[in-house]
Design an enzyme around this catalytic site. Structure first.
Site, PDB file in Angstrom:
ATOM      1  N   ASP A  12      35.969  46.903  34.823  1.00 13.26           N
ATOM      2  CA  ASP A  12      37.158  46.955  35.682  1.00 13.26           C
ATOM      3  C   ASP A  12      36.767  47.389  37.090  1.00 13.26           C
ATOM      4  O   ASP A  12      35.804  48.141  37.273  1.00 13.26           O
ATOM      5  CB  ASP A  12      38.156  47.958  35.062  1.00 13.26           C
ATOM      6  CG  ASP A  12      39.552  47.794  35.629  1.00 13.26           C
ATOM      7  OD1 ASP A  12      39.805  46.812  36.353  1.00 13.26           O
ATOM      8  OD2 ASP A  12      40.389  48.672  35.357  1.00 13.26           O
ATOM      9  N   ASN A  60      45.045  37.933  30.988  1.00 13.95           N
ATOM     10  CA  ASN A  60      44.596  37.657  32.365  1.00 13.95           C
ATOM     11  C   ASN A  60      45.110  36.326  32.924  1.00 13.95           C
ATOM     12  O   ASN A  60      45.025  36.078  34.130  1.00 13.95           O
ATOM     13  CB  ASN A  60      43.065  37.700  32.484  1.00 13.95           C
ATOM     14  CG  ASN A  60      42.497  39.102  32.468  1.00 13.95           C
ATOM     15  OD1 ASN A  60      41.368  39.334  32.046  1.00 13.95           O
ATOM     16  ND2 ASN A  60      43.276  40.075  32.936  1.00 13.95           N
TER      17      ASN A  60
HETATM   18  C1  FPP Z   1      38.494  43.496  36.260  1.00 10.72           C
HETATM   19  O1  FPP Z   1      38.533  43.783  37.612  1.00 10.72           O
HETATM   20  C2  FPP Z   1      37.601  42.392  36.048  1.00 10.72           C
HETATM   21  C3  FPP Z   1      37.955  41.199  35.502  1.00 10.72           C
HETATM   22  C4  FPP Z   1      39.299  40.874  35.033  1.00 10.72           C
HETATM   23  C5  FPP Z   1      36.974  40.122  35.365  1.00 10.72           C
HETATM   24  C6  FPP Z   1      35.616  40.571  34.987  1.00 10.72           C
HETATM   25  C7  FPP Z   1      34.769  39.410  35.115  1.00 10.72           C
HETATM   26  C8  FPP Z   1      33.525  39.400  35.604  1.00 10.72           C
HETATM   27  C9  FPP Z   1      32.742  40.588  35.984  1.00 10.72           C
HETATM   28  C10 FPP Z   1      32.851  38.102  35.694  1.00 10.72           C
HETATM   29  C11 FPP Z   1      32.387  37.729  34.335  1.00 10.72           C
HETATM   30  C12 FPP Z   1      31.633  36.514  34.395  1.00 10.72           C
HETATM   31  C13 FPP Z   1      30.519  36.308  33.703  1.00 10.72           C
HETATM   32  C14 FPP Z   1      29.826  35.037  33.885  1.00 10.72           C
HETATM   33  C15 FPP Z   1      29.961  37.299  32.782  1.00 10.72           C
HETATM   34  P1  FPP Z   1      39.928  43.690  38.343  1.00 10.72           P
HETATM   35  O2  FPP Z   1      39.996  42.353  38.990  1.00 10.72           O
HETATM   36  O3  FPP Z   1      41.017  43.998  37.380  1.00 10.72           O
HETATM   37  O4  FPP Z   1      39.751  44.819  39.399  1.00 10.72           O
HETATM   38  P2  FPP Z   1      40.889  45.768  39.965  1.00 10.72           P
HETATM   39  O5  FPP Z   1      41.446  46.517  38.787  1.00 10.72           O
HETATM   40  O6  FPP Z   1      40.134  46.640  40.914  1.00 10.72           O
HETATM   41  O7  FPP Z   1      41.880  44.881  40.623  1.00 10.72           O
END
Ligand code: FPP
Length: 228
Positions: A12, A60
């Site tokens: 996250d 998501n």
């Molecule tokens: C949460 O951060 C992250 C996600 C929903 C996506 C995680 C995905 C990746 C790291 C890419 C994965 C890809 C591969 C190829 C492994 P957020 O967007 O919720 O962050 P925030 O809470 O700060 O808004």
């Protein structure tokens, strides 16, 4: 030092990481993938046998469509780029989640990476994409019924054998980055006795040293599994 067999991570904080720099959320996700690459190396080096990363949940899809399509494109690109690394390190790739509902290209790339790493004998890298624990448990229950099991045959083992994680040991250590105190529908069954490790570190900044810190914290925990 006792090393957990199965480490699961809720990655996250990509959006916040990008926001702090005045960048787009997708740029945060791109940096997040770099962290994934680092953590794969660090986890394999630490002797972890199963690493489960939560990349995209069944919830998501509610995100803005531009972010969803950007994430799917990133996934496709990296599913292809991961192969040489997984070959070099003998890491087996395994998808957790429902293929149904994912773009066809993503489905193809997931299957291709699973197939081309099927004979690898090192760490297993489980990537949760279109994953939701409630959906997983509901499907397992449905499969028990479809298999004609009688009520007394619906045991914990029968359900576990029908989860996407069938054959995988329970989660020992569950890490969540960026400080939220939630499990977010991730591996609810498998993490029943997991140790939690929450860090304020945003996912793109979570690299080898941060993983090693989490492993040290785990090694100092006393696990009781409900006993005294
Ligand atoms: C949460 O951060 C992250 C996600 C929903 C996506 C995680 C995905 C990746 C790291 C890419 C994965 C890809 C591969 C190829 C492994 P957020 O967007 O919720 O962050 P925030 O809470 O700060 O808004």
């Amino acid at each position: 030092m006792s090393v957990p067999h199965h480490v699961a991570i809720i990655m996250d904080g990509n959006g916040r990481w990008a926001g702090l720099r005045g960048w787009s959320r997708i740029k945060g996700h791109k940096e997040g993938v770099r962290a994934v690459e680092d953590i794969l190396d660090a986890a394999a080096e630490a002797g972890i046998q199963h690493l489960s990363l939560y990349a995209f949940s069944t919830e998501n899809w509610k995100r803005p469509s531009l972010e969803v399509s950007g994430l799917m494109a990133l996934l496709r690109m990296y599913l292809r780029m991961f192969l040489p690394k997984l070959r070099r390190k003998g890491i087996r790739f395994h998808h957790l989640g429902s293929l149904e509902g994912l773009p066809e290209g993503v489905q193809r790339d997931i299957r291709a990476l699973e197939e081309s790493t099927a004979d690898h004998t090192g760490m297993v890298f489980h990537l949760a994409v279109n994953y939701g624990s409630r959906l997983e448990i509901t499907q397992a229950a449905r499969r028990c019924v479809e298999a004609g099991l009688q009520p007394d045959e619906i045991t914990e083992e029968a359900i576990a054998a029908r989860l996407w994680t069938a054959g995988t040991p329970d989660v020992d250590l569950l890490i969540r980055t960026s400080g939220e105190l939630r499990i977010s529908n991730f591996l609810l069954w498998q993490a029943a006795y997991a140790e939690f490790y929450i860090t304020e570190c945003l996912w793109p900044d979570f690299r080898g040293p941060q993983l090693r810190e989490a492993l040290e914290a785990y090694a100092n925990r006393e696990r009781r599994f409900g006993g005294i």
